[in-house]
Design a protein around this motif. Sequence first.
Motif, PDB file in Angstrom:
ATOM      1  N   TYR A   4      -8.608  -2.121   3.289  1.00 55.74           N
ATOM      2  CA  TYR A   4      -7.344  -2.344   2.597  1.00 55.74           C
ATOM      3  C   TYR A   4      -7.530  -2.629   1.107  1.00 55.74           C
ATOM      4  O   TYR A   4      -6.585  -3.041   0.440  1.00 55.74           O
ATOM      5  CB  TYR A   4      -6.595  -3.519   3.238  1.00 55.74           C
ATOM      6  N   GLY A   5      -8.711  -2.409   0.604  1.00 48.85           N
ATOM      7  CA  GLY A   5      -8.961  -2.643  -0.811  1.00 48.85           C
ATOM      8  C   GLY A   5      -8.808  -1.370  -1.619  1.00 48.85           C
ATOM      9  O   GLY A   5      -7.963  -0.513  -1.337  1.00 48.85           O
ATOM     10  N   GLY A  56       0.795  -1.227   0.000  1.00 45.63           N
ATOM     11  CA  GLY A  56       0.000   0.000   0.000  1.00 45.63           C
ATOM     12  C   GLY A  56       0.822   1.268   0.000  1.00 45.63           C
ATOM     13  O   GLY A  56       0.408   2.296  -0.551  1.00 45.63           O
ATOM     14  N   SER A  57       2.008   1.222   0.603  1.00 47.81           N
ATOM     15  CA  SER A  57       2.829   2.429   0.687  1.00 47.81           C
ATOM     16  C   SER A  57       3.701   2.642  -0.543  1.00 47.81           C
ATOM     17  O   SER A  57       4.223   3.738  -0.745  1.00 47.81           O
ATOM     18  CB  SER A  57       3.723   2.354   1.930  1.00 47.81           C
ATOM     19  N   SER A  58       3.872   1.618  -1.373  1.00 46.68           N
ATOM     20  CA  SER A  58       4.765   1.738  -2.530  1.00 46.68           C
ATOM     21  C   SER A  58       4.031   1.787  -3.867  1.00 46.68           C
ATOM     22  O   SER A  58       4.590   2.233  -4.863  1.00 46.68           O
ATOM     23  CB  SER A  58       5.759   0.573  -2.548  1.00 46.68           C
ATOM     24  N   ILE A  59       2.794   1.324  -3.930  1.00 49.04           N
ATOM     25  CA  ILE A  59       2.006   1.339  -5.169  1.00 49.04           C
ATOM     26  C   ILE A  59       0.798   2.235  -4.945  1.00 49.04           C
ATOM     27  O   ILE A  59       0.043   2.060  -3.985  1.00 49.04           O
ATOM     28  CB  ILE A  59       1.551  -0.083  -5.556  1.00 49.04           C
ATOM     29  N   THR A  60       0.627   3.214  -5.814  1.00 47.56           N
ATOM     30  CA  THR A  60      -0.438   4.196  -5.629  1.00 47.56           C
ATOM     31  C   THR A  60      -1.800   3.692  -6.088  1.00 47.56           C
ATOM     32  O   THR A  60      -2.822   4.136  -5.589  1.00 47.56           O
ATOM     33  CB  THR A  60      -0.103   5.488  -6.387  1.00 47.56           C
ATOM     34  N   SER A  61      -1.823   2.769  -7.042  1.00 48.45           N
ATOM     35  CA  SER A  61      -3.091   2.278  -7.576  1.00 48.45           C
ATOM     36  C   SER A  61      -3.681   1.219  -6.653  1.00 48.45           C
ATOM     37  O   SER A  61      -3.081   0.158  -6.441  1.00 48.45           O
ATOM     38  CB  SER A  61      -2.887   1.687  -8.977  1.00 48.45           C
ATOM     39  N   GLY A  62      -4.859   1.504  -6.099  1.00 49.56           N
ATOM     40  CA  GLY A  62      -5.508   0.534  -5.236  1.00 49.56           C
ATOM     41  C   GLY A  62      -5.929  -0.719  -5.973  1.00 49.56           C
ATOM     42  O   GLY A  62      -5.966  -1.807  -5.388  1.00 49.56           O
ATOM     43  N   ILE A  63      -6.242  -0.589  -7.251  1.00 46.50           N
ATOM     44  CA  ILE A  63      -6.643  -1.759  -8.042  1.00 46.50           C
ATOM     45  C   ILE A  63      -5.474  -2.719  -8.185  1.00 46.50           C
ATOM     46  O   ILE A  63      -5.623  -3.935  -8.038  1.00 46.50           O
ATOM     47  CB  ILE A  63      -7.176  -1.299  -9.412  1.00 46.50           C
ATOM     48  N   VAL A  64      -4.282  -2.188  -8.458  1.00 44.97           N
ATOM     49  CA  VAL A  64      -3.098  -3.042  -8.603  1.00 44.97           C
ATOM     50  C   VAL A  64      -2.729  -3.681  -7.269  1.00 44.97           C
ATOM     51  O   VAL A  64      -2.368  -4.865  -7.206  1.00 44.97           O
ATOM     52  CB  VAL A  64      -1.932  -2.231  -9.177  1.00 44.97           C
ATOM     53  N   VAL A  65      -2.815  -2.912  -6.183  1.00 45.22           N
ATOM     54  CA  VAL A  65      -2.506  -3.451  -4.861  1.00 45.22           C
ATOM     55  C   VAL A  65      -3.444  -4.608  -4.520  1.00 45.22           C
ATOM     56  O   VAL A  65      -3.004  -5.671  -4.068  1.00 45.22           O
ATOM     57  CB  VAL A  65      -2.607  -2.342  -3.791  1.00 45.22           C
ATOM     58  N   THR A 107     -12.745 -12.390  -1.372  1.00 47.91           N
ATOM     59  CA  THR A 107     -11.505 -11.891  -0.783  1.00 47.91           C
ATOM     60  C   THR A 107     -11.381 -10.378  -0.967  1.00 47.91           C
ATOM     61  O   THR A 107     -11.018  -9.650  -0.031  1.00 47.91           O
ATOM     62  CB  THR A 107     -10.290 -12.590  -1.416  1.00 47.91           C
ATOM     63  N   LEU A 108     -11.701  -9.899  -2.162  1.00 49.21           N
ATOM     64  CA  LEU A 108     -11.662  -8.462  -2.414  1.00 49.21           C
ATOM     65  C   LEU A 108     -12.686  -7.735  -1.547  1.00 49.21           C
ATOM     66  O   LEU A 108     -12.408  -6.643  -1.027  1.00 49.21           O
ATOM     67  CB  LEU A 108     -11.933  -8.191  -3.889  1.00 49.21           C
ATOM     68  N   THR A 109     -13.857  -8.328  -1.369  1.00 47.49           N
ATOM     69  CA  THR A 109     -14.871  -7.724  -0.506  1.00 47.49           C
ATOM     70  C   THR A 109     -14.368  -7.630   0.932  1.00 47.49           C
ATOM     71  O   THR A 109     -14.593  -6.620   1.616  1.00 47.49           O
ATOM     72  CB  THR A 109     -16.165  -8.554  -0.564  1.00 47.49           C
ATOM     73  N   GLY A 110     -13.697  -8.686   1.402  1.00 44.53           N
ATOM     74  CA  GLY A 110     -13.130  -8.651   2.745  1.00 44.53           C
ATOM     75  C   GLY A 110     -12.075  -7.571   2.891  1.00 44.53           C
ATOM     76  O   GLY A 110     -12.024  -6.859   3.908  1.00 44.53           O
ATOM     77  N   LEU A 111     -11.211  -7.429   1.885  1.00 46.30           N
ATOM     78  CA  LEU A 111     -10.206  -6.372   1.921  1.00 46.30           C
ATOM     79  C   LEU A 111     -10.864  -5.000   1.963  1.00 46.30           C
ATOM     80  O   LEU A 111     -10.454  -4.111   2.733  1.00 46.30           O
ATOM     81  CB  LEU A 111      -9.291  -6.473   0.697  1.00 46.30           C
ATOM     82  N   GLY A 112     -11.885  -4.801   1.123  1.00 44.41           N
ATOM     83  CA  GLY A 112     -12.567  -3.515   1.111  1.00 44.41           C
ATOM     84  C   GLY A 112     -13.300  -3.242   2.408  1.00 44.41           C
ATOM     85  O   GLY A 112     -13.320  -2.104   2.889  1.00 44.41           O
ATOM     86  N   PHE A 113     -13.906  -4.261   2.982  1.00 42.70           N
ATOM     87  CA  PHE A 113     -14.629  -4.097   4.239  1.00 42.70           C
ATOM     88  C   PHE A 113     -13.687  -3.651   5.357  1.00 42.70           C
ATOM     89  O   PHE A 113     -14.058  -2.853   6.220  1.00 42.70           O
ATOM     90  CB  PHE A 113     -15.320  -5.401   4.612  1.00 42.70           C
ATOM     91  N   LEU A 114     -12.461  -4.169   5.337  1.00 43.14           N
ATOM     92  CA  LEU A 114     -11.477  -3.826   6.363  1.00 43.14           C
ATOM     93  C   LEU A 114     -10.673  -2.577   6.022  1.00 43.14           C
ATOM     94  O   LEU A 114      -9.821  -2.156   6.808  1.00 43.14           O
ATOM     95  CB  LEU A 114     -10.528  -5.002   6.586  1.00 43.14           C
ATOM     96  N   TYR A 119     -16.280  -2.043   0.543  1.00 42.03           N
ATOM     97  CA  TYR A 119     -16.158  -0.768   1.244  1.00 42.03           C
ATOM     98  C   TYR A 119     -17.524  -0.123   1.441  1.00 42.03           C
ATOM     99  O   TYR A 119     -17.809   0.455   2.498  1.00 42.03           O
ATOM    100  CB  TYR A 119     -15.241   0.166   0.454  1.00 42.03           C
ATOM    101  N   ASP A 120     -18.404  -0.236   0.434  1.00 49.40           N
ATOM    102  CA  ASP A 120     -19.759   0.321   0.561  1.00 49.40           C
ATOM    103  C   ASP A 120     -20.512  -0.354   1.700  1.00 49.40           C
ATOM    104  O   ASP A 120     -21.222   0.312   2.470  1.00 49.40           O
ATOM    105  CB  ASP A 120     -20.521   0.144  -0.749  1.00 49.40           C
TER     106      ASP A 120
END
Length: 320
Positions: free
Chosen positions: A248-249, A160-169, A239-246, A260-261
Motif C-alpha cells: 500500500y505504499g 489510493g483510488s482518488s490520488i494517483t501519486s503514491g508518494i502523496v498517498v 511506517t512507510l516500510t510497513g505500507l510498502g511491505f504490504l 516493497y523491495d
Amino acid sequence: MTDKPPTPARAGRLGPALRRAFRPVAEARGFARAMLWSGAVLTGLFVLMALFAPWLSPYRFDQYRANGTDFPQLAPPSALHLLGTNVQSTDVLAQVIWGARTELMVVALALVFALTIGVPLGLIAGYFGGIFDRIMVLVMDAMFAIPSLLLALVIAFLLGSSITSGIVVAACAITIVYVPQYFRVLRNHVTSVREEPYVEAARAIGAGPFTILGKYIFFNVIQTIPVLATLNAADAILTLTGLGFLGYGVQPSQGAEWGYDVSRAVGDAASGIWWTTLFPGLAIVLLVTGLTLLGEGLNETLNPVLRQRAATRLKMEDLE
C-alpha cells in the motif's frame, strides 16, 4: 563621496539570534554530543544520497537493461552490479540509492502536513478551550486508540483510488498518524502557559487572542517540536516500510521503496539469495538509527533539564 547602503536592523539581529539558537548544540558534551553528531552524520549521508541520486546511482531504479542487453536475474554482487540484481532484473544498488530519495521525500511531506495541521489545532484548542477543545481531544484520543500502521493502511486504502501519486498517498497516510501527537504536545503546553504573568500582561495592554498566540505563546511552546519531529521521522520510515511491505505504499512504477523491495525478496532468502534483502534492510536500519540518534541527541541537548554544560574551573582570584 558615496553613501553606503544602510544595513537593515533585522539583518543585524539575525546573527545573535542564530548564535543563541545553536549555542546548546555547541555546548553539548559527553554522550549527548556523541549521539547528536553520529546521528547527524548518518542522516546527512542519506540526505546526500537522496539529493544526488541521479549522479550516484549507476542506473535508474526501474532500469533492467543497458546497451541493448538485459540485466541477469538474481545475479550476485559483481563488478557490473556491485550489490547484485533482484528478481525483476533491476540493480539493487540503484534501488537502495533511489529508495533513499523516496523515503525522505515521503517523510518530509508527511511531517510538513502533520505540523501544518497539528500545531495550529493544538495552539487554538489549548488557548481557547471550551467545546472545540473537548471535541478535538476526543477525536485525537480516538485516533490514538487505533494502531498506527492499521490507521495508515486504512487511509492509504481510502486515498489510493482518488490520488494517483503514491508518494502523496503514503505521505497523507503517515500524516494522520502523527497529527494527534503534535496536537497533544502543543495543546498541553499552551494550557500550562496561557495563565502565565507575561500572557496576562499582554491581555492587559489590549493584545488580541491571535496576537498573543503568535507573539507571546508560540515561541515559548515550540521548542519541543523539532525533537519530536526528528523522532517521528524515524518512526515514519518504519511506517512507510510497513505500507510498502504490504503493497500500500509507493508503487514500483513510481519510485523505489525499501519496504516493497524487502517484500519481493522475502522468498529469495530461503534459496540462499541474500543480497536482495540484506542491502534494503540495512538501509532501513541505518536511516532509522541515524534519525533516532539525532532526535535523542537533540532532546538531551535542547532540554535544559538534561543538558550538560562544560565545567568551568574557577580560580581563587575570581572569587575575591
